[in-house]
Design a protein around this motif. Structure first.
Motif, PDB file in Angstrom:
ATOM      1  N   LEU A   1       1.145  -1.029  -0.391  1.00  0.00           N
ATOM      2  CA  LEU A   1       0.284  -0.080  -0.093  1.00  0.00           C
ATOM      3  C   LEU A   1       0.730   1.257   0.140  1.00  0.00           C
ATOM      4  CD1 LEU A   1      -2.625  -0.917   2.755  1.00  0.00           C
ATOM      5  CD2 LEU A   1      -3.566  -1.178   0.233  1.00  0.00           C
ATOM      6  N   ASP A   2       0.341   2.303  -0.496  1.00  0.00           N
ATOM      7  CA  ASP A   2       1.324   3.468  -0.388  1.00  0.00           C
ATOM      8  C   ASP A   2       1.382   3.979   1.118  1.00  0.00           C
ATOM      9  OD1 ASP A   2       1.132   3.381  -3.339  1.00  0.00           O
ATOM     10  OD2 ASP A   2      -0.846   4.819  -3.826  1.00  0.00           O
TER      11      ASP A   2
ATOM     12  N   THR B   1      -1.630   5.555   2.474  1.00  0.00           N
ATOM     13  CA  THR B   1      -3.239   4.127   2.155  1.00  0.00           C
ATOM     14  C   THR B   1      -2.812   3.596   3.694  1.00  0.00           C
ATOM     15  OG1 THR B   1      -2.677   4.463  -0.096  1.00  0.00           O
ATOM     16  CG2 THR B   1      -4.257   2.065   1.097  1.00  0.00           C
TER      17      THR B   1
ATOM     18  N   TYR C   1     -11.308  -1.385  -2.007  1.00  0.00           N
ATOM     19  CA  TYR C   1     -10.977  -0.364  -1.081  1.00  0.00           C
ATOM     20  C   TYR C   1     -12.191   0.568  -1.368  1.00  0.00           C
ATOM     21  CZ  TYR C   1      -5.908  -1.521  -2.974  1.00  0.00           C
ATOM     22  OH  TYR C   1      -5.430  -2.484  -2.393  1.00  0.00           O
TER      23      TYR C   1
ATOM     24  N   HIS D   1      -0.119   2.062  -7.791  1.00  0.00           N
ATOM     25  CA  HIS D   1      -0.616   3.229  -7.496  1.00  0.00           C
ATOM     26  C   HIS D   1      -2.007   3.201  -8.273  1.00  0.00           C
ATOM     27  CE1 HIS D   1       2.059   5.193  -5.506  1.00  0.00           C
ATOM     28  NE2 HIS D   1       2.979   5.763  -6.749  1.00  0.00           N
ATOM     29  N   GLN D   2      -2.489   1.849  -8.394  1.00  0.00           N
ATOM     30  CA  GLN D   2      -3.077   1.760  -9.344  1.00  0.00           C
ATOM     31  C   GLN D   2      -4.906   2.698  -8.919  1.00  0.00           C
ATOM     32  OE1 GLN D   2      -4.391  -2.154 -10.666  1.00  0.00           O
ATOM     33  NE2 GLN D   2      -5.578  -2.271 -11.303  1.00  0.00           N
ATOM     34  N   VAL D   3      -5.156   2.749  -7.691  1.00  0.00           N
ATOM     35  CA  VAL D   3      -6.290   3.192  -7.535  1.00  0.00           C
ATOM     36  C   VAL D   3      -6.430   4.671  -8.151  1.00  0.00           C
ATOM     37  CG1 VAL D   3      -8.241   3.467  -6.128  1.00  0.00           C
ATOM     38  CG2 VAL D   3      -7.048   1.236  -6.123  1.00  0.00           C
ATOM     39  N   LYS D   4      -5.348   4.861  -8.017  1.00  0.00           N
ATOM     40  CA  LYS D   4      -4.896   6.064  -7.935  1.00  0.00           C
ATOM     41  C   LYS D   4      -4.840   6.306  -9.292  1.00  0.00           C
ATOM     42  CE  LYS D   4      -3.175   7.604  -3.156  1.00  0.00           C
ATOM     43  NZ  LYS D   4      -1.684   7.281  -2.597  1.00  0.00           N
TER      44      LYS D   4
ATOM     45  N   LEU E   1      -7.549   6.329   0.606  1.00  0.00           N
ATOM     46  CA  LEU E   1      -7.694   5.426   0.133  1.00  0.00           C
ATOM     47  C   LEU E   1      -7.721   4.571   1.670  1.00  0.00           C
ATOM     48  CD1 LEU E   1      -8.355   4.318  -2.457  1.00  0.00           C
ATOM     49  CD2 LEU E   1      -5.203   4.077  -2.970  1.00  0.00           C
TER      50      LEU E   1
END
Ligand code: URA
Length: 230
Positions: free
Chosen positions: A101-102, A105, A132, A184-187, A200
């Motif tokens: 996770l970032d 996040t 998420y 960073h897929q979701v972002k 997130l």
């Protein structure tokens, strides 16, 4: 590794002897007699021949952590605290993170020394959803769900993301379920609409839900049932 290969790799047995040991039912893995040469032996398995322990098997370890903001998903970092710093466990060097996770996040993070288990959770081929909760700077439009379902092209990896499910929870909040876990897929998915993700939180990975009794920074061992579900 197959039990016949495991045994014939030991200096004391040749292949013929291994075949005989199995046929004569003199081999046990995890206390259970084994005659199938394909039976799986792992680093965690106890293997005996005639009751003599040839591999003790090391304990497999599985933890669920509520990752707080402001720590990195790495096993070591020169500048920032890492998620492993939050674990009060021996032999932390043998542990790895199943799905990073970032830095900012929060939410469910699974940590283990069992590479097969963590691959099952994270490999896109097993199609286990990662869920998420997302909060964005701008309103989330109805077109987002359509685009996410169709998949988004990521030029850097030269791939189209697998169909993702978006459930709107409010004008700027949503629950997003994705199959793979690209960088960073979701972002990047929300970035496609120039909409910045401002918070997130990972709620779930496959069958495993973040335990609501864990405060940010807390962790616990997984139960046998949770381990088996993956
Ligand atoms: N996608 C992101 O952009 N960041 C995360 O931490 C996890 C998924």
């Amino acid at each position: 590794m197959r039990v016949d290969r495991f045994l014939s790799n030991l200096p004391r047995f040749n292949r013929r002897q291994v075949r005989l040991l199995l046929v004569e039912r003199r081999v046990s893995v995890e206390g259970v007699t084994v005659s199938d040469p394909h039976h799986e032996v792992r680093e965690f398995s106890q293997v005996c021949v005639d009751g003599e322990v040839l591999q003790a098997g090391k304990p497999a370890r599985y933890f669920m952590l509520h990752k707080p903001q402001g720590c990195v998903s790495a096993t070591a970092d020169p500048q920032h605290p890492t998620v492993l710093d939050l674990l009060n466990e021996p032999d932390k060097g043998t542990l790895h993170i199943a799905g990073r996770l970032d830095y900012n996040t929060t939410g469910l993070m699974l940590i283990t020394n069992d590479g097969q288990w963590s691959r099952r959770l994270t490999q896109p081929t097993t199609k286990l959803p990662k869920v998420y909760r997302v909060e964005t700077a701008q309103e989330i439009g109805p077109e987002y769900a359509v685009t996410f379902k169709a998949g988004l092209y990521f030029a850097f990896e030269d791939l189209t993301t697998q169909p993702a499910e978006l459930e709107l929870l409010g004008p700027t909040t949503a629950r997003l379920s994705i199959i793979e876990g690209r960088y960073h897929q979701v972002k990047r998915m929300f970035g496609h609409f120039n909409n910045k993700v401002i918070a997130l939180h990972r709620e779930r990975m496959g069958p495993l839900q973040l335990d609501p009794s864990l405060a940010p920074g807390d962790y616990r061992a997984l139960t046998d049932d949770e381990i088996r579900q993956v």
